[in-house]
Design an enzyme around this catalytic site. Sequence first.
Site: not given
Length: 800
Positions: A256, A291, A287-289
């Site tokens: 993030f 992001a 990707s992260d959530w």
Amino acid sequence: MRSLIYLTLSCTLLSTCVFGYPHGQKNPKLSPAEIEEEISRLINDMILPEKLGQLQQLAGDWYGEVGPSDIPLVKQGLVGSILNVHGAARTNQIQRWALESRQKIPVLIGFDVIHGFRTLFPIPLGETASWDLEAVEQAAAIAAAEARSVGIHWTFAPMVDVMRDPRWGRVMEGSGEDVFLGSEMAKARVRGFQGGDYSAHDRVLACAKHFAAYGAAEAGRDYNGVDMSERRLREIYLPPFKAAVDAGVGSFMTAFNDLNGVPATGNKFLLTKVLRDEWKFDGLVVSDWDAVLELINHQYATNQSEAAMYALNAGTDMEMASRTYVTHGEQLIRSGKVSIETVNTAVRNILRIKYRMGLFDNPFIDENLESATLFKQEFLDAARNITARTFVLLKNQGNILPISKSIGKLAVIGGLAADKFETTDHWPGDVQWQDSVTMLQGIMTKLGVTDTNGQVTYAEGCDTYCRNTSVFDRAEQVARQADFVVVVVGEPREYSGEAGSMTNIGLPGYHLDLVKRIHSTGKPYAVVLVNGRPMTIEWLAENAPAILVTWRSGSMGGHAVADVLFGDVNPSGKLPMSFPRNVGQIPVHYDHKNTGRPIDKASGSLTERYRSKYIDSLNSPQYPFGYGLSYTRFAFENLQLNTTSITAEQSVQVGVSVRNTGQRDGEEVVQVYVRDVAASITRPVRQLKAFKKVKVAVGQTVRIELILKPEDLGFLDDNWQWKIEPGVFEIYVGNNSDTTMQANLTVTTAASEVIGTSTATAVPVTSSTTVNIGESSTHGAASSIQFSVPLIAIFLLLVF
Ligand SMILES: *[C@@H]1O[C@H](CO)[C@@H](O)[C@H](O)[C@H]1NC(C)=O
Ligand SMILES: *[C@@H]1O[C@H](CO)[C@@H](O)[C@H](O)[C@H]1NC(C)=O
Ligand SMILES: *[C@@H]1O[C@H](CO)[C@@H](O)[C@H](O)[C@H]1NC(C)=O
Ligand SMILES: *[C@@H]1O[C@H](CO)[C@@H](O)[C@H](O)[C@H]1NC(C)=O
Ligand SMILES: *[C@@H]1O[C@H](CO)[C@@H](O)[C@H](O)[C@H]1NC(C)=O
Ligand SMILES: *[C@@H]1O[C@H](CO)[C@@H](O)[C@H](O)[C@H]1NC(C)=O
């Protein structure tokens, strides 16, 4: 072909579903080259929306379902992956929808299986405290088997971020402060989740996260920016990721944070230069959530279209949750801001994993597997076993622990002791927390009592938050009537985990006052700490007779605590992260630099001036990295290097004897640290380079031999090449990072080379030891017997 597909659509069970997949069905095990050919064929045949669809990871709703408006997208082949759905029937349904699409590409199903799915193991920081790579691997394998049985293919674990700031709530999810321990744990977890082949029905794809430097969030505030030198990044934060690649991890997740001004999710240096070009990673990057979308908040992208452009061009293959790729991808390609090759490469990375996952052979899960797998007794037994071995005994004045099972009256105090929900944590998988065992239950079961009116009594004292002292009086009364008191205090579950940062990491609310109240009764007592992070516990360290750190211990934590409190299991955990004295010391970690004005460590002096120190606090932590007591005592003896001088091509064997001089069998962790006395780039005061957990019976002596390879003595030069310089190296051996037992090694020549994937060398040890058992044994074995220690052969391979 068409009829085969109808056949497929009408089947639900594994056995009837092995035919009917257009890709690869004739060759369940395609060679890597054949997989690439199949992918090329598919990519040639895919239209752009289908390609962009593969890059999309949709989020299920919070109840594990696919959102109703997303179902048509799956049926049209516009979704590559879905997270937060599970249940064999439901995941099979998703695959049936996917097979209605033109290209019939199965969906990769992801879930946060961080430390267990239905059977919850201790938080990863706790698991790491076991220092037992096999146990940690086994825990991950069990989590994988449970998750796969409900149709999950992919876990977003392990988190391999090195972390040195316990204010950061997410330390619960990692392996602590050390580069080497973190790297070994990363490999163990990847092995556990993936096995040799994650297409197996009991394995899942692992994901090394969060790439990179998320653990260094400034001031321990989650999601905060990170600014660090490339040297620090490469020396401290990247090695566990490289270790995960070496262990064959199939996916990476972006972080993030922004790193040196470029958000990790749009960071080409990380995602392309390091990960693909240097490390040759060929898995997928997600990707992260949200992001990708967050690149706008980072003040990096102007709008969603730009966010998608930066992330795609940097090398983020798949977008989690937000939908900028599918929304803006076509326009970005038309305008030339993203090339079709970039999209094709991302699609290829994703399809490659789907092939390796075996999804093109059979995307379905046998629906009978679920009930036969989840929360099996065998898994619960394994959880209980490892959980007890993650606890760290910080203090045990006068051997007040273990408690005798024939104790008169035992009082258990503290809401945390009896709250099932509190056995879980920020990453509970699909735990049914009502099935967890609380500490109170574990203690009652151990003593064979069914109520709290007799041998065991209980008083809440306060609930998990401990915001008032209204029922302290009753707790004090209960304590006064007892012969021994177990006080359970610590953090409620929401005080750690993602977004669980705290500026005060002492006991929250009135928990400490509760302990003081019990202390004032003069009764013997032990403090059991429930914690998702290292805490500041100076008062306890000075005043409480015994402190047992139990982290957040999951489904079987209650039994495991009872196993340790009553001595059926001898505690053997060691801290994977220093416990600071106070927040002002943070970051505190053992492998700091010496500085030009180091303190005199022996005196730790508060009064010296003009030294690198504080006026109001010692430099040393309350409890150092690697620290943890046992109910027995171990003597380290006879440290010997098999040579005092090597060239940069040679290895050295570090031998030490560990003697159990106490009254119980136990396990000890032998730790080897190296200090490079002088180098062209200053080195930390010491660095862990090898460890081994060993069982040593009462009176036994076990000889441990660990190998240091030349690369364990090297470091990165200015071109990021591994380099070994001649000079003196101090080798420290012991049971925590403060150990003073030492031998010197001289390296006589230099070497400079790129260290690739390390090769493990097994070194059989051929010595054996004869020992004389002392007088008594608490386990009732005959005393004064003479026997030959079973040969303990240690194969330690040192790896960067
Ligand atoms: C617990 O696990 C360890 C290894 O991780 C093993 O040596 C030991 O036998 C196990 N104990 C029980 C009671 O299963
Ligand atoms: C996004 O911002 C860029 C740069 O300012 C601009 O060229 C583009 O038209 C914008 N796109 C959308 C969809 O608003
Ligand atoms: C005080 O603490 C008790 C027990 O912990 C709790 O049940 C109660 O709700 C709290 N009262 C207030 C006013 O917060
Ligand atoms: C750790 O090693 C030291 C030094 O040999 C020894 O005194 C101490 O008892 C050991 N710790 C434990 C918990 O056995
Ligand atoms: C010391 O041990 C290492 C590792 O086993 C071995 O490679 C080396 O040859 C040994 N050196 C001597 C002098 O025996
Ligand atoms: C190792 O060398 C250091 C100097 O670097 C010296 O102070 C120390 O006494 C030596 N230790 C041993 C065990 O020889």
